[in-house]
Design a protein around this motif. Structure first.
Motif, mmCIF file in Angstrom:
data_model
loop_
_atom_site.group_PDB
_atom_site.id
_atom_site.type_symbol
_atom_site.label_atom_id
_atom_site.label_comp_id
_atom_site.label_asym_id
_atom_site.label_seq_id
_atom_site.Cartn_x
_atom_site.Cartn_y
_atom_site.Cartn_z
ATOM 1 N N PHE A 1 35.766 36.689 35.975
ATOM 2 C CA PHE A 1 35.169 38.019 36.094
ATOM 3 C C PHE A 1 35.539 38.884 34.890
ATOM 4 O O PHE A 1 34.707 39.615 34.351
ATOM 5 C CB PHE A 1 35.643 38.708 37.381
ATOM 6 N N PRO B 1 32.783 43.283 40.591
ATOM 7 C CA PRO B 1 33.463 42.448 41.590
ATOM 8 C C PRO B 1 34.311 43.253 42.576
ATOM 9 O O PRO B 1 34.466 42.857 43.739
ATOM 10 C CB PRO B 1 34.329 41.501 40.753
ATOM 11 N N LYS C 1 42.990 31.819 46.878
ATOM 12 C CA LYS C 1 43.405 32.229 45.531
ATOM 13 C C LYS C 1 44.906 32.069 45.351
ATOM 14 O O LYS C 1 45.383 31.635 44.299
ATOM 15 C CB LYS C 1 42.995 33.675 45.268
ATOM 16 N N GLU D 1 45.261 38.620 39.300
ATOM 17 C CA GLU D 1 45.047 37.976 40.586
ATOM 18 C C GLU D 1 44.365 36.627 40.444
ATOM 19 O O GLU D 1 43.994 35.995 41.425
ATOM 20 C CB GLU D 1 44.209 38.866 41.498
ATOM 21 N N LYS E 1 32.837 33.034 46.931
ATOM 22 C CA LYS E 1 33.980 33.938 47.040
ATOM 23 C C LYS E 1 35.169 33.205 47.641
ATOM 24 O O LYS E 1 35.085 32.653 48.733
ATOM 25 C CB LYS E 1 33.602 35.143 47.898
ATOM 26 N N HIS F 1 34.598 40.937 45.795
ATOM 27 C CA HIS F 1 34.797 39.542 45.423
ATOM 28 C C HIS F 1 36.219 39.310 44.898
ATOM 29 O O HIS F 1 36.484 38.298 44.257
ATOM 30 C CB HIS F 1 33.789 39.127 44.345
ATOM 31 N N THR F 2 37.097 40.257 45.136
ATOM 32 C CA THR F 2 38.450 40.209 44.581
ATOM 33 C C THR F 2 39.477 40.227 45.712
ATOM 34 O O THR F 2 39.192 40.624 46.847
ATOM 35 C CB THR F 2 38.693 41.422 43.666
ATOM 36 N N SER G 1 41.451 36.029 38.650
ATOM 37 C CA SER G 1 39.996 36.114 38.487
ATOM 38 C C SER G 1 39.630 36.308 37.015
ATOM 39 O O SER G 1 38.937 37.259 36.645
ATOM 40 C CB SER G 1 39.440 37.266 39.337
ATOM 41 N N LEU H 1 42.252 41.970 37.145
ATOM 42 C CA LEU H 1 41.437 40.800 37.468
ATOM 43 C C LEU H 1 42.151 39.522 37.029
ATOM 44 O O LEU H 1 42.202 38.536 37.767
ATOM 45 C CB LEU H 1 40.067 40.899 36.788
ATOM 46 N N ARG H 2 42.720 39.544 35.836
ATOM 47 C CA ARG H 2 43.482 38.380 35.371
ATOM 48 C C ARG H 2 44.729 38.190 36.215
ATOM 49 O O ARG H 2 45.132 37.063 36.513
ATOM 50 C CB ARG H 2 43.853 38.549 33.897
#
Length: 471
Positions: free
Chosen positions: A170, A218, A9, A165, A3, A223-224, A167, A162-163
């Motif tokens: 995922f 996630p 990130k 940020e 993580k 996990h984000t 990720s 998700l994209r």
């Protein structure tokens, strides 16, 4: 997978060399989009064994998918664009609020689509182009897909954010797993269980629902960078204006795509079920190429959004140059292959309908010839979306199946009949370039001006996220 912290990130998005970052972000997205396109083709392929009428039903019911995409994409694209910029500017709490509000809004939109679709199913399908012969198949196909509509609309938000940020892995896992399940269930339900076209619909509904829960995982496991919670839902005017402003190009684009599909289906059906099936299959095949371009663009857009929020203008310029070159060159090769082997490709979807093969191959060749230009337009569109220029994004989103499509459709049909109907999408894609060039040039000049101002020490105004109304 270890993580990453929020700060790790953020550093990853802002410090990784641009070509490497865009590629890393784009590859999972391309993979997920291509697999999604493959299972759309798989549906068409398996259903085609049931006859031309069943194949035509898949094309008719594509309008339902477009409506679900329209509602989910409206919220998802607006939220994804805004969230990327908020994260780049370190406004994490606002980003959490936007994500939670957008997620539950999309879920509610899906419920509305499901209820209205089930109540008005038959008149809706006739509007979409179903003939008397095609209607029974269309009705069976629509049923299960509508029950999955809430999960599908909410999945768009999960995917996009998700994209947004960074990720993308995922996001890919959720979409690819759902697609693989769909492809596996299709022959089982259609042939082994003997459900026919209803089996294809059930396979799609089950796979979309499973994909939704995988995409939720996630967030549930934290996990984000961002977190979803009902208590975070707030309908703040500024948030709503920004999400709606950046989501409206997606809404309009998908609305135009839905209307264009309905009109095209009805016009093709006037020439018989073979023409309807041919247009349906050709559009599904070229959707594979379009999804590859969109996948690359969706990987590139968060890089632009993060860089814009952090005022790293030089990265926007580098990302755009790389994205245009990679997408245009990358899509030219498969487009050329499909152009050359258009007839054999169409024979995969019918054993003996020669009219369907001829019409479909003609449509494929026109669309493949225009695909590199279409890729360039998509990258300009994603540039506009990334920095919050809703007007430019809206114009480009409306161009392919709106501004450049509807004016030439009656002309092509009047001059060339069914052949004009088969060629119209490719011609419209070529005309889009006339709109993309001035919009792209203007945005790039603005970014370059900000970059030069930064280099010579010019004082910049505070970052304003309310740019949605600007071109």
């Amino acid at each position: 997978m270890r993580k990453m912290t929020t700060e790790e990130k953020r550093t990853y998005m802002l410090d990784t060399p641009v070509p490497r970052l865009v590629t890393r972000m784009a590859l999972p997205t391309i993979a997920s989009m291509l697999v999604t396109s493959i299972y759309n083709l798989a549906d068409t392929y398996f259903v085609s064994s049931l006859g031309t009428n069943a194949t035509g039903a898949v094309g008719v019911n594509a309008a339902i998918d477009n409506i679900i995409m329209m509602m989910g994409g409206f919220v998802a694209v607006g939220a994804g664009s805004y969230i990327s910029r908020l994260l780049g500017a370190r406004r994490d709490e606002e980003a959490n609020r936007v994500l939670s509000t957008s997620f539950f809004t999309a879920l509610a939109f899906g419920v509305i689509v499901m209820v209205l679709g089930l109540i008005f199913m038959e008149p809706m399908l006739r509007l979409f182009g179903a003939t008397d012969a095609v209607l029974p198949y269309s009705r069976q196909y629509a049923n299960y897909v509508l029950y999955a509509a809430p999960f599908m609309t909410a999945s768009f938000v999960l995917n996009q954010c998700l994209r947004g940020e960074g990720s993308a892995i995922f996001s890919m896992i959720g979409m690819v797993t759902g697609a693989i399940i769909n492809i596996g269930l299709d022959p089982l339900f259609i042939f082994t269980f003997g459900w026919g076209i209803a089996g294809a619909s059930a396979a799609t509904a089950i796979s979309k629902t499973i994909s939704f829960f995988i995409l939720m995982y996630p967030y549930l496991r934290r996990h984000t960078m961002l977190h979803i919670g009902i208590r975070r839902v707030r309908f703040v005017r500024r948030d709503m204006a920004e999400v709606a402003g950046m989501g409206s190009p997606s809404l309009l684009r998908n609305a135009m795509a839905t209307i264009a599909a309905i009109v095209l289906n009805n016009m093709a059906a006037a020439y018989g079920e073979s023409a309807l099936a041919a247009v349906s299959v050709a559009n599904r095949i070229t959707m594979f190429l379009t999804f590859a371009c969109l996948g690359f663009g969706m990987g590139y857009q968060p890089v632009v959004g993060f860089s814009w929020g952090a005022r790293c203008y030089h990265r926007i310029e580098k990302a755009h140059h790389f994205a245009v070159a990679a997408s245009v060159i990358g899509i030219a090769v498969p487009s050329l292959l499909i152009f050359i082997f258009a007839r054999p490709v169409m024979f995969l979807f019918t054993a003996d309908d020669l009219k369907m093969v001829e019409y479909g191959a003609f449509s494929l060749r026109f669309q493949c010839a225009a695909m590199p230009l279409h890729a360039w337009c998509i990258m300009v569109n994603m540039l506009c979306a990334g920095i919050g220029r809703a007007r430019g994004a809206a114009i480009l989103g409306l161009s392919r199946q709106g501004i450049c499509f509807f004016p030439i459709l009656p002309l092509c049909a009047a001059l060339f009949g069914v052949w004009g109907i088969c060629a119209v999408q490719g011609v419209a894609d070529m005309l889009c370039l006339a709109l993309a060039i001035p919009i792209g040039t203007r945005i790039r000049r603005e970014v370059r001006s900000l970059e030069l101002g930064q280099a010579d020490g010019t004082v910049e105004p505070p970052m304003d996220f309310g740019h949605s109304v600007r071109a």
